[in-house]
Design an enzyme around this catalytic site. Structure first.
Site, mmCIF file in Angstrom:
data_model
loop_
_atom_site.group_PDB
_atom_site.id
_atom_site.type_symbol
_atom_site.label_atom_id
_atom_site.label_comp_id
_atom_site.label_asym_id
_atom_site.label_seq_id
_atom_site.Cartn_x
_atom_site.Cartn_y
_atom_site.Cartn_z
ATOM 1 N N THR A 123 1.233 -1.580 -0.132
ATOM 2 C CA THR A 123 0.087 0.022 -0.013
ATOM 3 C C THR A 123 1.173 1.354 0.069
ATOM 4 O OG1 THR A 123 -1.267 1.330 1.457
ATOM 5 C CG2 THR A 123 -0.040 -0.117 2.630
ATOM 6 N N TYR A 147 -1.856 0.230 10.038
ATOM 7 C CA TYR A 147 -2.248 -0.382 8.957
ATOM 8 C C TYR A 147 -0.907 -0.132 7.567
ATOM 9 C CZ TYR A 147 -3.624 -0.976 4.105
ATOM 10 O OH TYR A 147 -4.385 -1.728 2.311
#
Ligand code: UDP
Length: 334
Positions: A123, A147
């Site tokens: 990501t 995250y």
């Protein structure tokens, strides 16, 4: 490619949003597929009927080890994980469990099972709040939420494992994935959406009465957050090209941004939805959301130089159109 190289690809999270698009892209390219998914956020119906589903957790080494042996798995595409940035701030251990610890187990069982190739859903959140936008892969990685940290740790594990064992990998750092299969076979279906285009599609189809704009005081042209929105079908096809690259050049691994290289603000996204629907969404300005950087846009030179991948749906209105078509389909399904 010879038939001998047509091993099975194990897709974790294959019943989920991005994973189900990758399953379709792999099958369209002729790859046999087996899916491991615990169906917590995924759906059996998101998979074609003839795709085998092993129901369970990716961190379950016994279960995944059996699947690798049974199906002759030669590559893993690892999509399964938790993906909601604000939730990672309030429940970090869920993210270090589902993303980092589960990936560790999966990588271990892959090594033990002789799996040669690994493709990982990473990501842009690994960069944190980058100093330079568009951001290159060699920019510093300083995640600003759990995250991003949970995904970056998995990149590190892959780097070290690929140096120690006969495995190569691609980590694709996704920017903002949106839209749905243009043929209407799958789309983003999980309840409790948090992603902007999904939320706007829900509002446009009457599932919500407004869209919140999280912050208008960022250092961006209109003060709202800027992101690089990529069509999920283009993202899925990048995975198929990445797999081919790993097979063709087993000595090399790659970390690559996956985005279009241009950004749109929250207001620009909502404007696009208004144009496509010919309606006006009710926009309500609210405070910034914890963990959000001002702008994230990919420098995609590396993926364009490394893979024959070329975006086919780099058009915000097209992304919105496909997202809306899927949202209407979901509404009919009830
Ligand atoms: N956003 C917003 N309202 C929403 C959801 C998101 O204003 O209901 C903003 C968010 O602050 C960010 C951008 O839209 O600037 C993209 O957020 P999203 O959750 O879609 O993806 P992220 O970039 O967090 O992965």
């Amino acid at each position: 490619m010879t038939t001998a190289e047509r091993f099975t690809v194990l897709v974790t999270g294959g019943a989920g949003y991005i994973g189900s698009h990758a399953v379709l892209a792999l099958r369209d390219a002729g790859w046999p597929v087996v899916v491991v998914d615990n169906l917590v956020t995924g759906f059996r119906w998101a998979l074609p009927d003839d795709v085998p589903l092993v129901e369970g957790d990716v961190g379950d080494t016994a279960l995944v080890g059996r699947a690798i042996a049974e199906y002759g798995v030669g590559a893993i595409m690892h999509f399964a994980g938790s993906i909601v940035v604000p939730e990672s701030v309030s429940d970090p251990l869920k993210y270090y469990g589902n993303n980092t610890a589960a990936s560790r187990n999966l990588i271990e069982v892959a090594v033990r099972g002789g799996v040669r190739h690994f493709i990982f859903s990473s990501t842009a959140a690994t960069y944190g709040a980058p100093e330079e936008v568009p951001v290159r892969e060699d920019a510093p990685t300083h995640p600003i939420n759990p995250y991003g940290a949970s995904k970056l740790m998995t990149e590190w594990m892959l780097r070290d494992v690929a140096a120690a064992h006969p495995m190569n990998y691609v980590a694709l750092r996704y920017f903002n994935v949106a839209g749905a299969d243009p043929q209407g076979r799958t789309g983003q279906s999980t309840a409790g959406a948090t992603h902007l285009i999904k939320i706007a599609a829900e509002a446009a189809t009457g599932k919500r009465d407004h869209v919140s704009v999280f912050g208008t005081d960022y250092d961006t042209p209109d003060g709202t957050g800027v992101r690089d929105y990529i069509h999920v079908s283009d993202l899925a096809s990048a995975h198929v090209h990445a797999l081919q690259k790993l097979v063709d050049d087993p000595a090399a691994s790659h970390v690559m941004n996956c985005g279009y290289g241009r950004g749109f603000s929250v207001q620009q996204v909502l404007d696009a939805v208004d144009r496509v629907t010919n309606l006006k969404l009710d926009r309500r300005v609210g405070p910034r959301r914890p963990g959000d950087p001002a702008a994230l846009v990919a420098d995609n030179a590396r993926i364009l130089a490394t893979l024959p991948w070329r975006p086919e749906r780099d058009d915000l209105e097209l992304i919105v159109t496909d997202a809306l078509a899927w949202e209407r389909k979901l509404a009919e399904r009830g």
